[in-house]
Scaffold this motif. Structure first.
Motif, short mmCIF file in Angstrom:
data_model
loop_
_atom_site.label_atom_id
_atom_site.label_comp_id
_atom_site.label_asym_id
_atom_site.label_seq_id
_atom_site.Cartn_x
_atom_site.Cartn_y
_atom_site.Cartn_z
N GLN A 6 0.63 -1.20 0.05
CA GLN A 6 0.02 0.13 -0.17
C GLN A 6 0.77 1.43 0.07
O GLN A 6 0.59 2.18 -0.94
CB GLN A 6 -0.96 0.01 1.11
N HIS A 279 -1.17 4.48 4.18
CA HIS A 279 -1.18 3.38 5.07
C HIS A 279 -1.75 3.73 6.34
O HIS A 279 -1.90 4.61 6.84
CB HIS A 279 0.18 3.03 5.41
N ARG A 285 4.02 5.06 6.93
CA ARG A 285 3.88 6.10 5.79
C ARG A 285 4.92 6.48 5.19
O ARG A 285 4.96 6.97 3.95
CB ARG A 285 2.74 7.20 6.21
#
Length: 423
Positions: A6, A279, A285
């Motif tokens: 992701q 995320h 992140r």
């Protein structure tokens, strides 16, 4: 596995959106400052690599999703200012001085706070005046090239309604198709499509230092670095302000001889890497910002192709795409400029002077707009606005409550990122 992918996918999207939404602004700005097509392509490549390295380093070192980008408002400033006296080498010298000032802001926090202390209405009005000439380009393009610019604007409108993130990249794709259909068959015959670096020896003069280097520094700080910090603070991070400014300032210095004008924290695309879409876990992140940096550096390899397409396109069409990319920034700047009634007139003066594009003693309108706005604030700072509410005198407020103000602050404010974030 999906959780690991992701932030990587979010970084790829951040890089694609950041590059496609504003590289036309960069090329327009570099060419307006006197760069040849080869020098503009070199500048775009240098910016991509410098931004990528800075983003990857900051994200990996500090575990904070600090996206890095080129200064889009700074490129618009180059368009508004035009070529400095002395040409492209003097512009490169101004880029170096601006980079040094960013490094200095990272080394000496009071300098960064001084820039952040510029009244927001004046800073917003100066930015709006810088952006206005490019933002009117779509209208002029519709009149001059309706059959080519019309589909670009319509595509932007539709995507802005249904998939806003992709509105500018979509408009760019439509413009590329229009260029391919209308450009002369031999238009790309002599173009250099392979990535290459063209170094320029810098030169300096006083008017460019005041009229270009200083406004470039101020615009980059006020319109990119400070909002970029605010986005991170808003998502709950405490970004290392000093380290970020030093890293982006050094990246600017490295990119300048190759034609790069300024590197800074991303403001427009920062939320793509720092928000929950990157995320669910904020601690993961930072991977998105590192991936975005690597992706942007790789996209820089296409700088030659991008410059060649721009070179064969009608200039007004490229300016129209750039203007569409900056409409959101213009709206934000105008809103910031006129929000407070007490400073509205000063902001309007700043906007008018900046947008006029005047040059006085070799110094462009952005500097004079800032000076005019600050002078207006000083001149009328004791005047009470006509529509301002009457303040109760201490000890005589209604309801029996004391009118004595109390200062309370429970958490750092996202509007004061230089002071509230870590250094």
């Amino acid at each position: 596995m999906a959780g690991r992918a992701q932030p990587v996918l979010a970084g790829v999207v951040t890089a694609l959106v950041g590059f496609a939404s504003s590289f036309t602004v960069v090329l327009a700005g570099l060419r307006a400052a006197g760069a040849s097509d080869a020098q503009a392509a070199s500048g775009l490549l240098a910016l991509c690599v410098a931004c990528g390295l800075a983003a990857a380093w900051l994200g990996w070192r500090h575990r904070v999703p600090m996206s890095v980008a080129w200064s889009t408002p700074g490129a618009a400033l180059l368009v508004a200012t035009g070529p400095p006296s002395g040409g492209w080498p003097v512009a490169v010298g101004a880029f170096l001085v601006s980079g040094l000032l960013i490094v200095a802001a990272g080394l000496f926090p009071p300098l960064g706070r001084a820039v952040a202390a510029i009244p927001k209405p004046v800073a917003g009005a100066m930015l709006a005046g810088v952006l206005l000439p490019l933002c009117t380009a779509p209208v002029r393009a519709l009149v001059e090239l309706p059959t080519v610019a019309g589909p670009v604007v319509v595509g932007w409108l539709l995507l802005h309604r249904f998939a806003r993130r992709w509105a500018v990249p979509g408009a760019l794709l439509v413009a590329v198709v229009a260029i391919a259909l209308t450009a002369p068959p031999a238009g790309l015959a002599g173009a250099t499509l392979a990535p290459s670096v063209t170094l320029t020896a810098p030169a300096w003069n006083g008017s460019a230092l005041v009229g270009l280097a200083l406004p470039l520094f101020l615009v980059t700080m006020a319109a990119q670095n400070v909002p970029g910090m605010a986005v991170l603070v808003g998502y709950g991070y405490r970004p290392p302000v000093g380290a970020a400014l030093r890293a982006t300032g050094l990246a600017s210095l490295l990119a300048a001889p190759a034609g790069g004008h300024a590197v800074n924290l991303a403001a427009i695309t920062a939320a793509l890497a720092a928000g929950p879409d990157a995320h669910p876990d904020p601690e993961r992140r930072w991977v998105a910002s590192v991936t975005a940096g690597v992706g942007l550096a790789l996209l820089g390899l296409g700088a030659g192709v991008a410059t060649a397409l721009v070179a064969v396109a009608p200039p007004i069409l490229i300016e129209a795409v750039a203007g569409l990319a900056l409409l959101g920034a213009l709206a934000t700047a105008l809103a910031s400029a006129v929000t407070e009634p007490a400073t509205r007139e000063a902001a309007v003066v700043t906007f008018v002077v900046t947008a006029s594009g005047v040059t006085l003693i070799g110094v462009g309108g952005a500097f004079w707009g800032l000076v005019a706005g600050c002078l207006m604030l000083l001149l009328f700072r004791h005047r009470q606005p006509a529509d301002a509410p009457t303040r109760p005198t201490p000890g005589h407020s209604s309801g029996g409550r004391s009118a004595t103000p109390t200062a309370r602050r429970t958490r750092p404010s996202a509007t004061d990122p230089i002071r509230s974030a870590g250094t």
